[in-house]
Enzyme design. Structure first.
Site, short mmCIF file in Angstrom:
data_model
loop_
_atom_site.label_atom_id
_atom_site.label_comp_id
_atom_site.label_asym_id
_atom_site.label_seq_id
_atom_site.Cartn_x
_atom_site.Cartn_y
_atom_site.Cartn_z
N CYS A 22 -3.86 -5.97 2.18
CA CYS A 22 -3.82 -4.66 2.81
C CYS A 22 -3.20 -3.68 1.84
O CYS A 22 -2.11 -3.92 1.30
CB CYS A 22 -3.00 -4.74 4.11
N CYS A 68 0.38 -2.46 3.30
CA CYS A 68 1.58 -3.30 3.44
C CYS A 68 1.56 -4.59 2.63
O CYS A 68 2.56 -5.31 2.61
CB CYS A 68 1.82 -3.62 4.92
N CYS A 117 0.62 -4.06 9.87
CA CYS A 117 0.89 -2.62 9.92
C CYS A 117 -0.01 -1.86 10.87
O CYS A 117 0.18 -0.66 11.08
CB CYS A 117 0.82 -2.02 8.51
N CYS A 160 -17.09 -6.05 7.38
CA CYS A 160 -17.48 -4.87 6.61
C CYS A 160 -16.23 -4.00 6.49
O CYS A 160 -15.80 -3.37 7.47
CB CYS A 160 -18.60 -4.17 7.36
#
Length: 130
Positions: A46, A49, A98, A118
């Site tokens: 991510c 985070c 997050c 996706c």
């Protein structure tokens, strides 16, 4: 499930690029074929985070214009939600740590899962480590 990452809106704006903020915090979507993301055999995390989300070997070219994966690295690291915006019914994929919007999952992917995650490139950090 990963530890929850909590920040104020101002902190998110400070720590993310404008594109990342629009995608991750405002549930935006990149235009197809508009963003690039390095290919890696490692882990895609991510961008907000650092939570591990997808593994390089699960990435494939869906020709959709967005990075696509057949599976997640750890099911506890993502959450799935009904998304009925824009007159469509889709399944939204979000970071469990997050709450950042990542993209959507569809049931038109290749074997072995038949799924196509996706994902917006702005939502991911293509690292090489595990």
């Amino acid at each position: 499930m990963p530890d929850r990452t909590e920040k104020t809106d101002a902190e998110w704006r400070e720590s993310l690029t404008p594109d990342q903020y629009r995608v991750l915090r405002e549930r935006g979507t990149e235009r197809p074929f508009s963003a690039t993301l390095a290919h890696t055999e490692g882990v895609y995390r991510c961008a907000a985070c650092g939570t591990p989300l997808f593994a390089g070997p699960d990435r494939f070219d869906s020709r959709s214009g967005w990075p696509s994966f057949t599976d997640v690295a750890d099911r506890g690291n993502v959450t799935l939600h009904d998304d009925r915006r824009h007159g469509m019914v889709r399944i939204e994929v979000a970071c469990a740590a997050c709450g950042g919007h990542l993209g959507h999952v569809f049931d038109d992917g290749p074997a072995p899962t038949g799924l196509r995650y996706c994902i917006n490139a702005a939502a991911l950090d293509a690292g090489s480590g595990q």
